[in-house]
Write an enzyme that holds these catalytic residues in place. Structure first.
Site, PDB file in Angstrom:
ATOM      1  N   ARG A  62      56.921  20.947  11.061  1.00 42.94           N
ATOM      2  CA  ARG A  62      56.385  22.298  11.315  1.00 42.94           C
ATOM      3  C   ARG A  62      56.805  23.192  10.151  1.00 42.94           C
ATOM      4  O   ARG A  62      57.818  23.886  10.213  1.00 42.94           O
ATOM      5  CB  ARG A  62      56.941  22.851  12.629  1.00 42.94           C
ATOM      6  CG  ARG A  62      56.380  22.198  13.890  1.00 42.94           C
ATOM      7  CD  ARG A  62      56.925  22.878  15.133  1.00 42.94           C
ATOM      8  NE  ARG A  62      56.175  22.563  16.339  1.00 42.94           N
ATOM      9  CZ  ARG A  62      56.519  21.599  17.206  1.00 42.94           C
ATOM     10  NH1 ARG A  62      57.582  20.867  16.985  1.00 42.94           N
ATOM     11  NH2 ARG A  62      55.781  21.400  18.279  1.00 42.94           N
ATOM     12  N   ARG A  73      51.716  29.591  26.963  1.00 41.58           N
ATOM     13  CA  ARG A  73      52.822  28.634  27.001  1.00 41.58           C
ATOM     14  C   ARG A  73      54.191  29.299  26.921  1.00 41.58           C
ATOM     15  O   ARG A  73      55.197  28.668  27.228  1.00 41.58           O
ATOM     16  CB  ARG A  73      52.654  27.595  25.881  1.00 41.58           C
ATOM     17  CG  ARG A  73      52.672  28.189  24.504  1.00 41.58           C
ATOM     18  CD  ARG A  73      52.170  27.207  23.461  1.00 41.58           C
ATOM     19  NE  ARG A  73      53.235  26.458  22.833  1.00 41.58           N
ATOM     20  CZ  ARG A  73      53.083  25.732  21.739  1.00 41.58           C
ATOM     21  NH1 ARG A  73      51.884  25.616  21.180  1.00 41.58           N
ATOM     22  NH2 ARG A  73      54.080  25.084  21.215  1.00 41.58           N
ATOM     23  N   ARG A 103      52.650  19.612   8.293  1.00 42.07           N
ATOM     24  CA  ARG A 103      51.602  20.462   8.826  1.00 42.07           C
ATOM     25  C   ARG A 103      51.612  21.775   8.071  1.00 42.07           C
ATOM     26  O   ARG A 103      52.677  22.357   7.839  1.00 42.07           O
ATOM     27  CB  ARG A 103      51.824  20.722  10.312  1.00 42.07           C
ATOM     28  CG  ARG A 103      50.707  21.588  10.893  1.00 42.07           C
ATOM     29  CD  ARG A 103      50.856  21.795  12.363  1.00 42.07           C
ATOM     30  NE  ARG A 103      51.997  22.629  12.667  1.00 42.07           N
ATOM     31  CZ  ARG A 103      52.378  22.932  13.898  1.00 42.07           C
ATOM     32  NH1 ARG A 103      51.710  22.430  14.925  1.00 42.07           N
ATOM     33  NH2 ARG A 103      53.412  23.706  14.118  1.00 42.07           N
ATOM     34  N   HIS A 139      57.870  28.016  21.532  1.00 43.59           N
ATOM     35  CA  HIS A 139      58.503  27.455  20.334  1.00 43.59           C
ATOM     36  C   HIS A 139      60.007  27.599  20.368  1.00 43.59           C
ATOM     37  O   HIS A 139      60.728  26.802  19.778  1.00 43.59           O
ATOM     38  CB  HIS A 139      57.863  28.044  19.080  1.00 43.59           C
ATOM     39  CG  HIS A 139      56.520  27.436  18.839  1.00 43.59           C
ATOM     40  ND1 HIS A 139      55.381  27.995  19.343  1.00 43.59           N
ATOM     41  CD2 HIS A 139      56.167  26.284  18.238  1.00 43.59           C
ATOM     42  CE1 HIS A 139      54.353  27.211  19.028  1.00 43.59           C
ATOM     43  NE2 HIS A 139      54.797  26.172  18.358  1.00 43.59           N
ATOM     44  N   GLU A 162      43.914  20.543  19.118  1.00 45.01           N
ATOM     45  CA  GLU A 162      44.711  21.344  20.048  1.00 45.01           C
ATOM     46  C   GLU A 162      43.919  22.493  20.668  1.00 45.01           C
ATOM     47  O   GLU A 162      44.457  23.309  21.401  1.00 45.01           O
ATOM     48  CB  GLU A 162      45.995  21.838  19.388  1.00 45.01           C
ATOM     49  CG  GLU A 162      45.830  22.513  18.056  1.00 45.01           C
ATOM     50  CD  GLU A 162      47.174  22.879  17.413  1.00 45.01           C
ATOM     51  OE1 GLU A 162      48.210  22.817  18.080  1.00 45.01           O
ATOM     52  OE2 GLU A 162      47.157  23.241  16.229  1.00 45.01           O
ATOM     53  N   ASN A 207      50.628  20.750  23.379  1.00 42.93           N
ATOM     54  CA  ASN A 207      51.187  22.038  23.826  1.00 42.93           C
ATOM     55  C   ASN A 207      50.105  23.099  23.845  1.00 42.93           C
ATOM     56  O   ASN A 207      49.937  23.840  24.815  1.00 42.93           O
ATOM     57  CB  ASN A 207      52.318  22.494  22.899  1.00 42.93           C
ATOM     58  CG  ASN A 207      53.387  21.437  22.747  1.00 42.93           C
ATOM     59  OD1 ASN A 207      53.551  20.606  23.623  1.00 42.93           O
ATOM     60  ND2 ASN A 207      54.103  21.459  21.633  1.00 42.93           N
ATOM     61  N   ASP A 208      49.380  23.178  22.742  1.00 47.05           N
ATOM     62  CA  ASP A 208      48.313  24.179  22.697  1.00 47.05           C
ATOM     63  C   ASP A 208      47.081  23.719  23.462  1.00 47.05           C
ATOM     64  O   ASP A 208      46.380  24.539  24.052  1.00 47.05           O
ATOM     65  CB  ASP A 208      47.938  24.487  21.239  1.00 47.05           C
ATOM     66  CG  ASP A 208      48.902  25.496  20.640  1.00 47.05           C
ATOM     67  OD1 ASP A 208      49.215  26.487  21.329  1.00 47.05           O
ATOM     68  OD2 ASP A 208      49.381  25.278  19.512  1.00 47.05           O
TER      69      ASP A 208
HETATM   70  C1  PEP Z   1      51.109  21.469  19.831  1.00 46.63           C
HETATM   71  O1  PEP Z   1      50.452  22.499  19.975  1.00 46.63           O
HETATM   72  O2  PEP Z   1      51.157  20.558  20.679  1.00 46.63           O
HETATM   73  C2  PEP Z   1      51.910  21.263  18.607  1.00 46.63           C
HETATM   74  C3  PEP Z   1      52.490  20.117  18.360  1.00 46.63           C
HETATM   75  O3  PEP Z   1      52.058  22.309  17.760  1.00 46.63           O
HETATM   76  P1  PEP Z   1      52.970  23.576  18.080  1.00 46.63           P
HETATM   77  O4  PEP Z   1      53.825  23.236  19.287  1.00 46.63           O
HETATM   78  O5  PEP Z   1      53.796  23.851  16.883  1.00 46.63           O
HETATM   79  O6  PEP Z   1      51.980  24.655  18.369  1.00 46.63           O
HETATM   80 MG    MG Z   2      50.067  23.796  18.315  1.00 44.94          MG
END
Ligand code: PEP
Ligand code: MG
Length: 585
Positions: free
Chosen positions: A317, A487, A354, A210, A453, A476-477
Site C-alpha cells: 500500500r 467500512r 499498488r 485502514h 474493488e 474490503n472496498d
Molecule cells: C481492499 O479494498 O480490499 C484493499 C485491499 O485495499 P484497501 O484496503 O487499501 O482499500
Molecule cells: Mg481498496
C-alpha cells in the site's frame, strides 16, 4: 470496579497493561527514555515552560504600553491566567511523575499530565473554571512547540514490550501500555508501528477501516468501535484488551487477570506450533499449489513478510509513504529508494506495488482528515485522485518502473471502474516510460494489474481481462460498495458482511472468469487472511491469497488441511444459499 467495554475485534491476541489515554495528541513522540536521561528530560520541559513564561511576560510588558483599543483589558487578564497555569506546580509535578516513574519522554509526559488535568477541569462545577481547560491546552501547546523548536530529544529506543509474566512480577516503570484514543488515523497508527504499545483501543472505526488494517499488520491486539472507551477509562487504569472477542476489561480482578494470562500463554503456544509450518509448501491435500503473499505498508515490512514465509508481496500500500508529510510529497528519487528497499528486502520474491490510494479514511494529513466531502469514499480517491494530478502520478510511475530494475515488480492500480480510466492510466504509464527514455534513465519490466474493488469492475471483467496482466480482488472496498456500508463506520459494522450472497457472487465470478481466461487473480482484501473463509475461497478456485504476514501461517494450516476438489462442490452450494453463513458455521 471491574467493567467491560465492547467493540469490534480487529487484531487478535490479548494485551494486559496500563491505559495511556491519547487526548487527540498523537502527533507527539512516544518512547521510553533511559533512567540516566530522566533529569535531562525534566529539564527540557522546565526550559520549555520557562521560555513560555518569559514570552508571556514580554507580551504583558508590550501591551502595558498600549491603549485599551489595541490591547483590551481581557487580553491581559487572559495572559495572567496562562501565567498562573504555567506556574501551577500540579503541571510540572505531574510531568516529573510520568518521567521519573514511567520513563516517558518529555512530550509524552506533558501530554499525559495535560490529559489528567483536563479531566479534573471537566469535573468542575464552576463554568468559568471548567472553561479554563482550553487555556491549559493552549499553554501546553506552546510548551510543546517550544520543545520542538529548541531541544532535540534522544532517539526513541525500540521494542520494549513486556510479557504478562514480567508484568505480574514487576509493577514498576516497565509495564506494558495500552493506547486508548477516540480515533486514530492510519498515519497515526503508522507512527506507532515500532512503538511501545502492547494494545490499541479506539472509540470509533470499522473492522476493515485502514486504522484497523494497520493495527492488524502490527500484530498487536486491538479493538475498535469501543464507543465511549476514551471517556470511561482513566489514565493509568489497568486494562485487558481482548482482540479475539473485541472486548476491553477495565480494572480487572485477580481472577480475571489470571484467566487472561492463561489465554495469553495459550496463544503463545499456538504461535509456536504454527511457526513449524514456516518452510512447509502451501499445497492442498489433493495437490493444488497455493500462493500465500503478504500485504505491507512500508518497505521495512518486507523483512517480516520474508520471516513469515510469504511467497512475495501481493499488496504494497504505497500511500503510506505519502502520509503525514504536511504537503511535501516524496519526490521520484525518494520513492524509488523506498520501492527499491522493498524489492531488495523481498530477496528475489515478487513485489506488487499498488499506486497511491488516498482519500476516504486515508487522508494524507490530519488537516485533511475532516475535509468537507459529503461522501469521501465515493469521491476523489485512489486512481481518480491520481488521474486528477498527472504530474504526481507520473512521478510515482517513474519511480516504480526504475525500482523494477532490482527485482520482479508488479504494478497494481486501485479503484478502477471505467474503460476510459483504464486507457488513461495505461497511456500515462507509457508516457512515464517515454520520459525515462528521454532522460536516458534505466527501468525494468512490470506486469500491470487492476484491483477489482468496485462492483462495476467485477461486472465488466471483460474490459479488465483485455487490458491487464493480472487482477487482484480488494474485498474490503468491494464489500463496502456492494452493500453501501462505510467500512470505517462502527455504527453499521454489523451489516458489513463478506458472506452476503451479492458479495460472494462478485468474488466468485471474478475468480472464475480469470481462471477461464488464464489470468492470475488474487484476493488482497481482509477476506484473504480470515481463516474462516480460506476453504470457501479455495472452493471458489482461488489459488493466490495476500494478507498480513501475521496471518500467513494460520491460513497455510487451513490450506494444508483442505481438499480443493471437494470444496469446489460445497462452494457452489454456499454460493446458491440465501444465507451462506449458515453453511460455514
Ligand atoms: C481492499 O479494498 O480490499 C484493499 C485491499 O485495499 P484497501 O484496503 O487499501 O482499500
Ligand atoms: Mg481498496
Amino acid at each position: 470496579m471491574t467493567f467491560s467495554i465492547h467493540g469490534l475485534p480487529v487484531a487478535r491476541g490479548i494485551a494486559i497493561g496500563r491505559a495511556v489515554l491519547m487526548a487527540g495528541r498523537v502527533d507527539v513522540a512516544h518512547y521510553f527514555i533511559q533512567p540516566g536521561e530522566v533529569e535531562a528530560e525534566i529539564e527540557r520541559v522546565r526550559a520549555g515552560r520557562n521560555a513560555v513564561i518569559d514570552e508571556i511576560n514580554r507580551l504583558q510588558q508590550t501591551i502595558a504600553g498600549m491603549g485599551p483599543k489595541e490591547a483590551p483589558h481581557e487580553l491581559s487578564a487572559l495572559l495572567d491566567v496562562h501565567l498562573m497555569l504555567l506556574q501551577d506546580e500540579d503541571l510540572i509535578d505531574g510531568v516529573k511523575h510520568w518521567i521519573r516513574e514511567r520513563l516517558y519522554n518529555a512530550e509524552w509526559a506533558l501530554t499525559t499530565q495535560l490529559e489528567q488535568l483536563s479531566r479534573q477541569f471537566d469535573d468542575m462545577e464552576d463554568e468559568y473554571l471548567r472553561e479554563r481547560k482550553a487555556d491549559l491546552e493552549q499553554v501546553a501547546e506552546r510548551i510543546l512547540r517550544y520543545m520542538k523548536g529548541v531541544a532535540t530529544p534522544a532517539a526513541p529506543p525500540r521494542g520494549r514490550r513486556k510479557t504478562q509474566q514480567d508484568l505480574l512480577l514487576d509493577d514498576s516503570v516497565d509495564v506494558p501500555l495500552v493506547l486508548i484514543a477516540h480515533d486514530l488515523s492510519p498515519a497515526d497508527m503508522l507512527q506507532f508501528k515500532q512503538s511501545v504499545f502492547a494494545g490499541f483501543v479506539t472509540d470509533v472505526g470499522g473492522k476493515t477501516s485502514h486504522t484497523a488494517i494497520v493495527a492488524r499488520s502490527m500484530d498487536i491486539p486491538a479493538v475498535v468501535g469501543a464507543r465511549s472507551a476514551s471517556h470511561l477509562v482513566r489514565q493509568d487504569d489497568w486494562v485487558i484488551v481482548d482482540g479475539d472477542d473485541g472486548v476491553m476489561i477495565v480494572d480487572p480482578s485477580p481472577i480475571i487477570l489470571a484467566e487472561y494470562g492463561f489465554k495469553q500463554r495459550q496463544a503463545e503456544l499456538e504461535r509456536g506450533r504454527l511457526a513449524r509450518l514456516r518452510h512447509t509448501p502451501a499445497i492442498t491435500l489433493d495437490g493444488q499449489k497455493v500462493e500465500l503473499l503478504a500485504n505491507i505498508e512500508l518497505p521495512e515490512d518486507a523483512v517480516g513478510a520474508v520471516a513469515a514465509g510469504a511467497g512475495g508481496v501481493g499488496l504494497f500500500r504505497s500511500e503510506f509513504l505519502f502520509m503525514g508529510r504536511k504537503g511535501h510529497l516524496p519526490d521520484e528519487d525518494e520513492q524509488y529508494e523506498a520501492y527499491r528497499r522493498a524489492v531488495e528486502g523481498m530477496q528475489g520474491l515478487p513485489v506488487t506495488i499498488r499506486t497511491i490510494d488516498v482519500g476516504a479514511d486515508k487522508p494524507l494529513d490530519h488537516e485533511h482528515r475532516d475535509a468537507a466531502h459529503l461522501n469521501p469514499a465515493l469521491g476523489l480517491r485512489a486512481i481518480r485522485w491520481c488521474l486528477a494530478d498527472p504530474a504526481m502520478f507520473l512521478t510515482q510511475l517513474r519511480a516504480i518502473l526504475r525500482a523494477a530494475l532490482h527485482g520482479k515488480v508488479n504494478l497494481l492500480i486501485p479503484m478502477l471502474a471505467h474503460a476510459s480510466e483504464v486507457r488513461q492510466t495505461l497511456s500515462l504509464l507509457d508516457f512515464a516510460r517515454a520520459e525515462l527514455d528521454n532522460r536516458g534513465v534505466a527501468y525494468g519490466q512490470v506486469q500491470v494489474g487492476a484491483m477489482i474493488e468496485i462492483p462495476a469492475a467485477a461486472l465488466t471483467l471483460r474490459t479488465f481481462l483485455h487490458y491487464f496482466d493480472f487482477l487482484s480482488i480488494g474485498t474490503n472496498d468491494l464489500i463496502q460498495y456492494t452493500l453501501a456500508i462505510d467500512r470505517a463506520d462502527e455504527s453499521v459494522a454489523h451489516l458489513y458482511d463478506p458472506l452476503h450472497p451479492a458479495v460472494l457472487q462478485l468474488v466468485a465470478r471474478t475468480i472464475a472468469e480469470c481462471n477461464a481466461a488464464g489470468k492470475s487473480v488474487s484476493v488482497c482484501g481482509e477476506m484473504a487472511g480470515d481463516t474462516t473463509l480460506t476453504r470457501l475461497l479455495l472452493g471458489l478456485g482461488l489459488r493466490s491469497f495476500s494478507m498480513h504476514p501475521a496471518q500467513i501461517l494460520a491460513v497455510k494450516q487451513e490450506v494444508l488441511r483442505a481438499d480443493a476438489q471437494r470444496l469446489a462442490t460445497w462452494a457452489q452450494q454456499v454460493l446458491a444459499a440465501d444465507e451462506p453463513a449458515q453453511l460455514l458455521a
